[in-house]
Enzyme design. Structure first.
Site, PDB file in Angstrom:
ATOM      1  N   HIS A   1       1.805  -2.490  -5.451  1.00 60.06           N
ATOM      2  CA  HIS A   1       1.082  -1.324  -4.946  1.00 60.06           C
ATOM      3  C   HIS A   1       0.745  -1.518  -3.475  1.00 60.06           C
ATOM      4  O   HIS A   1       0.489  -2.634  -3.017  1.00 60.06           O
ATOM      5  CB  HIS A   1      -0.198  -1.078  -5.754  1.00 60.06           C
ATOM      6  CG  HIS A   1      -1.243  -2.150  -5.583  1.00 60.06           C
ATOM      7  ND1 HIS A   1      -2.308  -2.030  -4.712  1.00 60.06           N
ATOM      8  CD2 HIS A   1      -1.384  -3.369  -6.166  1.00 60.06           C
ATOM      9  CE1 HIS A   1      -3.056  -3.115  -4.775  1.00 60.06           C
ATOM     10  NE2 HIS A   1      -2.515  -3.937  -5.650  1.00 60.06           N
ATOM     11  N   HIS A  10       0.117   0.999   0.555  1.00 59.89           N
ATOM     12  CA  HIS A  10       0.266   2.243   1.323  1.00 59.89           C
ATOM     13  C   HIS A  10       1.603   2.226   2.079  1.00 59.89           C
ATOM     14  O   HIS A  10       1.664   2.038   3.296  1.00 59.89           O
ATOM     15  CB  HIS A  10      -0.900   2.402   2.299  1.00 59.89           C
ATOM     16  CG  HIS A  10      -2.230   2.547   1.624  1.00 59.89           C
ATOM     17  ND1 HIS A  10      -2.427   3.395   0.554  1.00 59.89           N
ATOM     18  CD2 HIS A  10      -3.434   1.967   1.862  1.00 59.89           C
ATOM     19  CE1 HIS A  10      -3.699   3.322   0.161  1.00 59.89           C
ATOM     20  NE2 HIS A  10      -4.323   2.464   0.939  1.00 59.89           N
TER      21      HIS A  10
END
Length: 325
Positions: free
Chosen positions: A110, A112
């Site tokens: 995970h 951005h």
């Protein structure tokens, strides 16, 4: 040549021994298969390329809470200055890590980072992409206050705009840069990916590419406003990772862990001003497209009874299997 009675008895005994060994081996194999995940499941990799301020921390904490019990690894992709676009050399490194780092599989990555198309790198098995998006104005308002006041997750951390007490409405009224329509352009490029045109604010091509990727490259894309349903469907589709996730979300202290501090809802006037922009229209178009797709998937996966959602049982089976053994 005729076999003696004694020889026949020995032969029958040997056959029985062989059959018994095969039966025992078969039972052991079945027991092993039932008690441990299949080899294919142990090779699974999920990538959650989180869009900022869409409840991504709340959802990621569920993955962290379950990884020990469900036996998988969680890895955070920490890019310099949270840059969502990787260099070509980092793209190669990342793809190599994700596909070849066997010690970490099964894995949940995970971070951005904008969508990265693994097909271009010649990999045999692509990872499974998932994501969550949010109403674009609500996401921007949340991010605006987050930069100034932080949240209840790490309350002591100094934020970039700390000390700026201007409300979102005041920013809109003054035509400030932090609340400008251009700041809405984020969910489209995150789904569009690592192409130059994705990051050209207001690009129609980027919008269409984002939609294409959402339906063709993502297993499931949820919405912040209906996060529990998203968690429930992930548990049904990917129990290897998310077994127990729904109950954890409903009862756990971390369900709504991260709440932006000092957040004030914008006035109708501020919302109307943002909604006049072409950028909002495009981001909202993408959000509504994602919402419709999510609700379509949900309608075919769950039913509601007495205010509670429940998953539909398996609705297909196999028949007319030939040749007969």
């Amino acid at each position: 040549m005729n076999l003696s009675l004694h020889q026949r008895a020995i032969a029958r005994h040997e056959v029985r021994e062989i059959e018994q060994r095969h039966t025992q081996d078969g039972v052991r194999e079945r027991d092993s298969a039932a008690s441990s995940p299949s080899e294919g499941e142990d090779d699974l990799v999920i990538i959650y390329n989180r869009v900022p301020k869409t409840a991504s921390t709340s959802f990621t904490n569920i993955a962290y809470d379950l990884c020990g019990k469900n036996h998988y690894h969680v890895l955070h992709i920490n890019t310099t200055k949270n840059n969502p676009v990787m260099s070509i050399q980092d793209q190669m490194r990342f793809v190599k890590n994700v596909t070849e780092w066997r010690e970490m599989k099964p894995a949940f990555y995970h971070g951005h980072v904008s969508f990265l198309d693994f097909t271009k790198f010649g990999v045999k098995r692509k990872p499974i992409y998932i994501n969550v998006i949010r109403d674009p104005i609500e996401r921007l308002v949340s991010y605006y206050y987050f930069l100034r006041f932080g949240d209840d997750y790490r309350p002591g951390l100094r934020r970039r705009k700390q000390g700026d007490k201007k409300t979102f409405d005041e920013c809109v009224s003054a035509g400030g840069s932090d609340c400008a329509p251009e700041k809405l352009w984020l969910q489209i490029p995150f789904f569009c990916g690592h192409y130059s045109e994705c990051w050209n604010v207001g690009s129609q091509w980027a919008l269409e590419q984002a939609k294409y990727n959402l339906v063709n490259e993502y297993l499931l894309v949820g919405v912040t406003e209906e996060l529990e349903d998203f968690v429930m469907m992930l548990e049904a589709a990917l129990p290897r990772f998310f077994k127990g996730a729904t109950e954890l979300y409903k009862t756990g202290k971390k369900s709504h862990l991260r709440k932006t501090s000092e957040k004030k809802p914008p006035t109708k006037e501020s919302i109307a001003k943002l909604q006049q922009s072409a950028i909002w229209k495009m981001e909202n178009d993408f959000y509504e497209f994602a919402l419709e797709q999510f609700q379509f998937v949900r309608a075919h996966a769950v039913r509601e009874k007495d205010g509670e959602l429940y998953l539909l049982a398996q609705n297909f089976f196999y028949e007319k299997i030939y040749p007969k053994n």
